[in-house]
Design a protein around this motif. Structure first.
Motif, PDB file in Angstrom:
ATOM      1  N   MET A   1      85.135  19.276 111.332  1.00 51.59           N
ATOM      2  CA  MET A   1      85.131  19.485 109.708  1.00 51.59           C
ATOM      3  C   MET A   1      86.340  20.388 109.521  1.00 51.59           C
ATOM      4  O   MET A   1      86.707  21.169 110.265  1.00 51.59           O
ATOM      5  CB  MET A   1      83.684  20.403 109.450  1.00 51.59           C
ATOM      6  N   LYS A   2      86.781  20.443 108.237  1.00 48.95           N
ATOM      7  CA  LYS A   2      88.189  21.027 107.698  1.00 48.95           C
ATOM      8  C   LYS A   2      87.767  21.902 106.725  1.00 48.95           C
ATOM      9  O   LYS A   2      86.806  21.594 105.981  1.00 48.95           O
ATOM     10  CB  LYS A   2      89.048  20.220 107.556  1.00 48.95           C
ATOM     11  N   LEU A   3      88.427  23.099 106.648  1.00 49.89           N
ATOM     12  CA  LEU A   3      88.546  23.712 105.411  1.00 49.89           C
ATOM     13  C   LEU A   3      90.065  23.773 104.736  1.00 49.89           C
ATOM     14  O   LEU A   3      91.020  24.072 105.361  1.00 49.89           O
ATOM     15  CB  LEU A   3      88.220  25.239 105.352  1.00 49.89           C
ATOM     16  N   VAL A   4      90.106  22.965 103.590  1.00 55.62           N
ATOM     17  CA  VAL A   4      91.297  22.869 102.766  1.00 55.62           C
ATOM     18  C   VAL A   4      91.729  23.904 101.962  1.00 55.62           C
ATOM     19  O   VAL A   4      90.737  24.277 101.044  1.00 55.62           O
ATOM     20  CB  VAL A   4      91.532  21.462 102.433  1.00 55.62           C
ATOM     21  N   ILE A   5      92.639  24.685 101.877  1.00 59.02           N
ATOM     22  CA  ILE A   5      92.960  25.771 101.029  1.00 59.02           C
ATOM     23  C   ILE A   5      94.379  24.949 100.180  1.00 59.02           C
ATOM     24  O   ILE A   5      95.321  24.878 100.745  1.00 59.02           O
ATOM     25  CB  ILE A   5      93.422  27.095 101.775  1.00 59.02           C
ATOM     26  N   ALA A   6      94.056  24.861  99.056  1.00 56.77           N
ATOM     27  CA  ALA A   6      95.252  24.186  98.289  1.00 56.77           C
ATOM     28  C   ALA A   6      95.550  24.942  97.132  1.00 56.77           C
ATOM     29  O   ALA A   6      94.665  25.396  96.256  1.00 56.77           O
ATOM     30  CB  ALA A   6      94.572  22.933  97.876  1.00 56.77           C
ATOM     31  N   ILE A   7      96.918  25.366  96.878  1.00 60.41           N
ATOM     32  CA  ILE A   7      97.338  26.137  95.830  1.00 60.41           C
ATOM     33  C   ILE A   7      97.940  25.464  94.940  1.00 60.41           C
ATOM     34  O   ILE A   7      99.148  24.668  95.349  1.00 60.41           O
ATOM     35  CB  ILE A   7      98.406  27.173  96.493  1.00 60.41           C
ATOM     36  N   VAL A   8      97.718  25.332  93.779  1.00 60.87           N
ATOM     37  CA  VAL A   8      98.236  24.598  92.867  1.00 60.87           C
ATOM     38  C   VAL A   8      98.453  25.045  91.477  1.00 60.87           C
ATOM     39  O   VAL A   8      98.093  26.255  91.205  1.00 60.87           O
ATOM     40  CB  VAL A   8      97.443  23.126  92.514  1.00 60.87           C
ATOM     41  N   ASN A   9      99.408  24.637  90.585  1.00 59.59           N
ATOM     42  CA  ASN A   9      99.851  25.233  89.354  1.00 59.59           C
ATOM     43  C   ASN A   9      98.536  25.311  88.363  1.00 59.59           C
ATOM     44  O   ASN A   9      97.777  24.158  88.321  1.00 59.59           O
ATOM     45  CB  ASN A   9     100.964  24.231  88.737  1.00 59.59           C
ATOM     46  N   ASN A  10      98.533  26.411  87.667  1.00 59.25           N
ATOM     47  CA  ASN A  10      97.531  26.334  86.701  1.00 59.25           C
ATOM     48  C   ASN A  10      97.338  25.153  85.956  1.00 59.25           C
ATOM     49  O   ASN A  10      96.339  24.749  85.454  1.00 59.25           O
ATOM     50  CB  ASN A  10      97.425  27.677  85.707  1.00 59.25           C
ATOM     51  N   ASP A  11      98.491  24.660  85.456  1.00 58.74           N
ATOM     52  CA  ASP A  11      98.529  23.407  84.317  1.00 58.74           C
ATOM     53  C   ASP A  11      98.136  21.916  84.958  1.00 58.74           C
ATOM     54  O   ASP A  11      97.778  21.243  84.131  1.00 58.74           O
ATOM     55  CB  ASP A  11     100.047  23.248  83.924  1.00 58.74           C
ATOM     56  N   ASP A  12      97.936  22.139  86.299  1.00 61.39           N
ATOM     57  CA  ASP A  12      97.534  20.974  86.842  1.00 61.39           C
ATOM     58  C   ASP A  12      96.011  21.232  87.358  1.00 61.39           C
ATOM     59  O   ASP A  12      95.223  20.026  87.763  1.00 61.39           O
ATOM     60  CB  ASP A  12      98.379  20.412  88.167  1.00 61.39           C
ATOM     61  N   SER A  13      95.516  22.492  87.626  1.00 68.22           N
ATOM     62  CA  SER A  13      94.364  22.598  88.107  1.00 68.22           C
ATOM     63  C   SER A  13      93.040  21.898  87.517  1.00 68.22           C
ATOM     64  O   SER A  13      92.304  21.355  88.379  1.00 68.22           O
ATOM     65  CB  SER A  13      94.009  24.177  88.147  1.00 68.22           C
ATOM     66  N   ALA A  14      93.111  21.767  86.041  1.00 64.18           N
ATOM     67  CA  ALA A  14      91.984  20.783  85.522  1.00 64.18           C
ATOM     68  C   ALA A  14      91.925  19.675  86.007  1.00 64.18           C
ATOM     69  O   ALA A  14      90.783  19.073  86.542  1.00 64.18           O
ATOM     70  CB  ALA A  14      92.064  20.953  84.017  1.00 64.18           C
ATOM     71  N   VAL A  15      93.021  18.786  85.892  1.00 60.15           N
ATOM     72  CA  VAL A  15      92.848  17.540  86.270  1.00 60.15           C
ATOM     73  C   VAL A  15      92.895  17.377  87.775  1.00 60.15           C
ATOM     74  O   VAL A  15      92.251  16.476  88.307  1.00 60.15           O
ATOM     75  CB  VAL A  15      94.124  16.665  85.837  1.00 60.15           C
ATOM     76  N   VAL A  16      93.193  18.251  88.497  1.00 60.63           N
ATOM     77  CA  VAL A  16      93.061  18.200  90.218  1.00 60.63           C
ATOM     78  C   VAL A  16      91.670  18.148  90.484  1.00 60.63           C
ATOM     79  O   VAL A  16      90.888  17.472  91.273  1.00 60.63           O
ATOM     80  CB  VAL A  16      93.758  19.142  90.838  1.00 60.63           C
ATOM     81  N   ALA A  17      90.940  19.343  89.858  1.00 60.88           N
ATOM     82  CA  ALA A  17      89.562  19.622  89.969  1.00 60.88           C
ATOM     83  C   ALA A  17      88.792  18.300  89.620  1.00 60.88           C
ATOM     84  O   ALA A  17      87.909  17.866  90.268  1.00 60.88           O
ATOM     85  CB  ALA A  17      89.035  20.786  89.235  1.00 60.88           C
ATOM     86  N   SER A  18      89.470  17.939  88.514  1.00 65.20           N
ATOM     87  CA  SER A  18      88.307  16.655  87.925  1.00 65.20           C
ATOM     88  C   SER A  18      88.410  15.430  88.971  1.00 65.20           C
ATOM     89  O   SER A  18      87.604  14.527  89.130  1.00 65.20           O
ATOM     90  CB  SER A  18      88.879  16.324  86.785  1.00 65.20           C
TER      91      SER A  18
END
Ligand code: 2BA
Length: 108
Positions: A1-18
């Motif tokens: 099992m892994k834990l991924v920590i991903a830092i993304v731009n706020n402007d991309d966060s909604a589409v990445v989360a979706s």
């Protein structure tokens, strides 16, 4: 099992989360701030199986764009420089992704 920590731009966060949730990844979204630009970004915590890491990285890369950002750096803070001094142009993102090994995960 892994834990991924991903830092993304706020402007991309909604589409990445979706895109991640559509692909059945379970995601926690944190509001964070970059220490260099002192601009808000988004950090995702995603616990997932090892075999799903390539697919996860593909999704994050697909929806995270690189941007040029012009800003005063923290070097100028509190040193009395005029506005516009120590401006810098930096390429930010697409995403910064860390993959950590997890000993165990429990839900109670
Ligand atoms: P910030 O720390 O605000 O950094 C924004 C961008 O400024 C970085 O883009 C990089 O291009 C530049 N930068 C950062 N520190 C610098 C420095 N000491 N000197 C010159 N330029 C510098 P990214 O690399 O795409 O990073 C975007 C955000 O991801 C960062 O925002 C930070 O919040 C996070 N991050 C990136 N690498 C990290 C790391 N190794 N550890 C923890 N967080 C990281």
């Amino acid at each position: 099992m892994k834990l991924v920590i991903a830092i993304v731009n706020n402007d991309d966060s909604a589409v990445v989360a979706s895109a991640l949730t559509k692909e059945n990844f379970i995601v926690t979204k944190l509001s964070t701030t970059g220490g260099f630009l002192m601009v808000g970004n988004t950090t995702f915590l995603i616990g997932t199986e090892d075999k799903d890491i390539p697919r996860l990285k593909e999704i994050i890369a697909k929806y995270s764009r690189t941007r040029t950002h012009q800003a005063a750096t923290t070097e100028s803070f509190g040193r009395g420089f005029a506005e516009g001094a120590l401006q810098t142009e930096v390429n930010v993102g697409g995403a910064t992704v860390f993959v950590l090994s997890v000993d165990s995960m429990d839900k109670y």
